[in-house]
Scaffold this motif. Structure first.
Motif, PDB file in Angstrom:
ATOM      1  N   LYS A 140       6.654  -8.357   2.350  1.00 24.15           N
ATOM      2  CA  LYS A 140       7.923  -8.328   1.165  1.00 24.15           C
ATOM      3  C   LYS A 140       7.362  -9.230  -0.030  1.00 24.15           C
ATOM      4  N   ALA A 141       6.914 -10.598   0.380  1.00 29.96           N
ATOM      5  CA  ALA A 141       6.424 -11.437  -0.711  1.00 29.96           C
ATOM      6  C   ALA A 141       5.061 -10.905  -1.223  1.00 29.96           C
ATOM      7  N   ASP A 142       4.341 -10.297  -0.442  1.00 26.51           N
ATOM      8  CA  ASP A 142       3.244  -9.693  -1.282  1.00 26.51           C
ATOM      9  C   ASP A 142       3.479  -8.475  -2.285  1.00 26.51           C
ATOM     10  N   HIS A 143       4.484  -7.654  -1.948  1.00 23.06           N
ATOM     11  CA  HIS A 143       5.133  -6.583  -2.642  1.00 23.06           C
ATOM     12  C   HIS A 143       5.605  -7.267  -3.917  1.00 23.06           C
ATOM     13  N   ASN A 144       6.422  -8.264  -3.910  1.00 21.39           N
ATOM     14  CA  ASN A 144       7.147  -8.795  -5.061  1.00 21.39           C
ATOM     15  C   ASN A 144       5.972  -9.529  -5.861  1.00 21.39           C
ATOM     16  N   ASN A 145       5.067 -10.176  -5.397  1.00 19.43           N
ATOM     17  CA  ASN A 145       3.858 -10.580  -6.141  1.00 19.43           C
ATOM     18  C   ASN A 145       3.179  -9.513  -6.937  1.00 19.43           C
ATOM     19  N   MET A 146       2.783  -8.496  -6.120  1.00 23.39           N
ATOM     20  CA  MET A 146       2.214  -7.261  -6.707  1.00 23.39           C
ATOM     21  C   MET A 146       2.717  -6.756  -7.888  1.00 23.39           C
ATOM     22  N   CYS A 147       4.104  -6.526  -7.529  1.00 26.58           N
ATOM     23  CA  CYS A 147       5.097  -5.837  -8.525  1.00 26.58           C
ATOM     24  C   CYS A 147       4.964  -6.772  -9.751  1.00 26.58           C
ATOM     25  N   SER A 148       5.105  -8.119  -9.744  1.00 31.49           N
ATOM     26  CA  SER A 148       5.356  -9.050 -11.039  1.00 31.49           C
ATOM     27  C   SER A 148       3.800  -8.905 -11.671  1.00 31.49           C
ATOM     28  N   LYS A 149       2.768  -8.803 -10.790  1.00 33.00           N
ATOM     29  CA  LYS A 149       1.573  -9.055 -11.763  1.00 33.00           C
ATOM     30  C   LYS A 149       0.785  -8.086 -12.149  1.00 33.00           C
ATOM     31  N   ASP A 150       1.181  -6.738 -11.206  1.00 35.96           N
ATOM     32  CA  ASP A 150       0.274  -5.563 -11.401  1.00 35.96           C
ATOM     33  C   ASP A 150       1.241  -4.465 -12.102  1.00 35.96           C
ATOM     34  N   GLN A 151       2.214  -4.574 -12.030  1.00 27.24           N
ATOM     35  CA  GLN A 151       3.151  -3.650 -12.682  1.00 27.24           C
ATOM     36  C   GLN A 151       3.838  -3.969 -14.108  1.00 27.24           C
ATOM     37  N   LYS A 152       3.980  -2.816 -14.716  1.00 28.31           N
ATOM     38  CA  LYS A 152       4.756  -3.182 -16.009  1.00 28.31           C
ATOM     39  C   LYS A 152       6.067  -3.186 -15.748  1.00 28.31           C
ATOM     40  N   GLU A 153       6.774  -3.701 -16.425  1.00 26.39           N
ATOM     41  CA  GLU A 153       8.160  -3.829 -16.151  1.00 26.39           C
ATOM     42  C   GLU A 153       9.064  -2.511 -16.104  1.00 26.39           C
ATOM     43  N   GLY A 154      10.094  -2.222 -15.227  1.00 24.26           N
ATOM     44  CA  GLY A 154      10.740  -0.986 -15.033  1.00 24.26           C
ATOM     45  C   GLY A 154       9.761  -0.069 -14.118  1.00 24.26           C
ATOM     46  N   GLU A 155       8.526  -0.145 -13.855  1.00 24.29           N
ATOM     47  CA  GLU A 155       7.588   0.722 -13.286  1.00 24.29           C
ATOM     48  C   GLU A 155       7.708   0.630 -11.792  1.00 24.29           C
ATOM     49  N   ASP A 156       7.861   1.930 -11.298  1.00 24.42           N
ATOM     50  CA  ASP A 156       8.125   1.981  -9.775  1.00 24.42           C
ATOM     51  C   ASP A 156       6.932   1.491  -9.057  1.00 24.42           C
ATOM     52  N   PHE A 157       7.149   0.586  -8.040  1.00 22.43           N
ATOM     53  CA  PHE A 157       6.146   0.173  -6.975  1.00 22.43           C
ATOM     54  C   PHE A 157       6.466   0.314  -5.796  1.00 22.43           C
ATOM     55  N   ARG A 158       5.785   1.307  -4.985  1.00 18.75           N
ATOM     56  CA  ARG A 158       6.251   1.646  -3.805  1.00 18.75           C
ATOM     57  C   ARG A 158       5.328   0.963  -2.667  1.00 18.75           C
ATOM     58  N   VAL A 159       5.878   0.975  -1.544  1.00 19.16           N
ATOM     59  CA  VAL A 159       5.097   0.412  -0.157  1.00 19.16           C
ATOM     60  C   VAL A 159       5.169   1.350   0.605  1.00 19.16           C
ATOM     61  N   PHE A 160       4.146   1.598   1.356  1.00 19.22           N
ATOM     62  CA  PHE A 160       4.059   2.618   2.322  1.00 19.22           C
ATOM     63  C   PHE A 160       3.487   1.852   3.663  1.00 19.22           C
ATOM     64  N   VAL A 161       3.409   2.626   4.860  1.00 21.09           N
ATOM     65  CA  VAL A 161       3.210   2.022   6.257  1.00 21.09           C
ATOM     66  C   VAL A 161       2.101   3.234   6.643  1.00 21.09           C
ATOM     67  N   CYS A 162       0.994   2.769   7.023  1.00 26.00           N
ATOM     68  CA  CYS A 162       0.091   3.720   7.558  1.00 26.00           C
ATOM     69  C   CYS A 162      -0.304   3.389   8.717  1.00 26.00           C
ATOM     70  N   ARG A 163      -0.018   4.319   9.965  1.00 22.40           N
ATOM     71  CA  ARG A 163      -0.039   4.013  11.258  1.00 22.40           C
ATOM     72  C   ARG A 163      -1.077   4.996  11.947  1.00 22.40           C
ATOM     73  N   GLN A 164      -1.515   6.104  11.286  1.00 21.72           N
ATOM     74  CA  GLN A 164      -2.319   6.967  12.055  1.00 21.72           C
ATOM     75  C   GLN A 164      -3.310   7.486  10.968  1.00 21.72           C
ATOM     76  N   ARG A 165      -4.249   8.297  11.411  1.00 15.65           N
ATOM     77  CA  ARG A 165      -5.345   9.375  10.697  1.00 15.65           C
ATOM     78  C   ARG A 165      -4.604  10.798  10.782  1.00 15.65           C
ATOM     79  N   TYR A 166      -4.940  11.373   9.625  1.00 12.04           N
ATOM     80  CA  TYR A 166      -4.635  12.855   9.613  1.00 12.04           C
ATOM     81  C   TYR A 166      -6.125  13.623   9.210  1.00 12.04           C
ATOM     82  N   ASN A 167      -6.711  14.350   9.971  1.00  8.15           N
ATOM     83  CA  ASN A 167      -7.830  14.866   9.850  1.00  8.15           C
ATOM     84  C   ASN A 167      -7.684  16.347   9.772  1.00  8.15           C
ATOM     85  N   MET A 168      -8.052  16.599   8.600  1.00  5.17           N
ATOM     86  CA  MET A 168      -7.866  18.224   8.263  1.00  5.17           C
ATOM     87  C   MET A 168      -8.664  19.360   8.931  1.00  5.17           C
TER      88      MET A 168
END
Length: 102
Positions: free
Chosen positions: A74-102
């Protein structure tokens, strides 16, 4: 997609080599009960695209990251939002637990 490589071509265009993620809905199985709301799967599909086609940034964490240090994520997310994103821009956090091979 996950950026595997960044480079500039001889004409000055900036490119990236991306490994693509999929949401459960984009797989042949669809969303199942055990999938998290923000779950994605890393795939084996890799291709190159101009950087100008990137729509936004996001943060992807592995399940072990989430379990071991949820507050840190959560702290990393907040830091990234503040330094990498423009104000008001959406910043999403995802969880990746698996691979999907087509």
């Amino acid at each position: 997609g996950k950026i595997d490589d960044l480079y500039e071509d001889p004409y000055g265009k900036k490119w990236g080599r991306f490994r693509w993620y999929y949401t459960p809905e984009e797989t042949i199985y669809g969303r199942l009960k055990h999938h998290l709301e923000n779950e994605i799967f890393i795939s084996s599909l890799v291709n190159e695209n101009e950087l100008c086609t990137v729509r936004s940034k996001c943060h992807v964490i592995g399940m072990e990251d989430e379990e071991e240090d949820n507050e840190g994520a959560k702290a990393d997310h907040n830091n990234m939002c503040s330094k990498d994103q423009k104000e008001g821009e959406d910043f999403r956090v995802f969880v990746c637990r698996q691979r999907y091979n087509m």
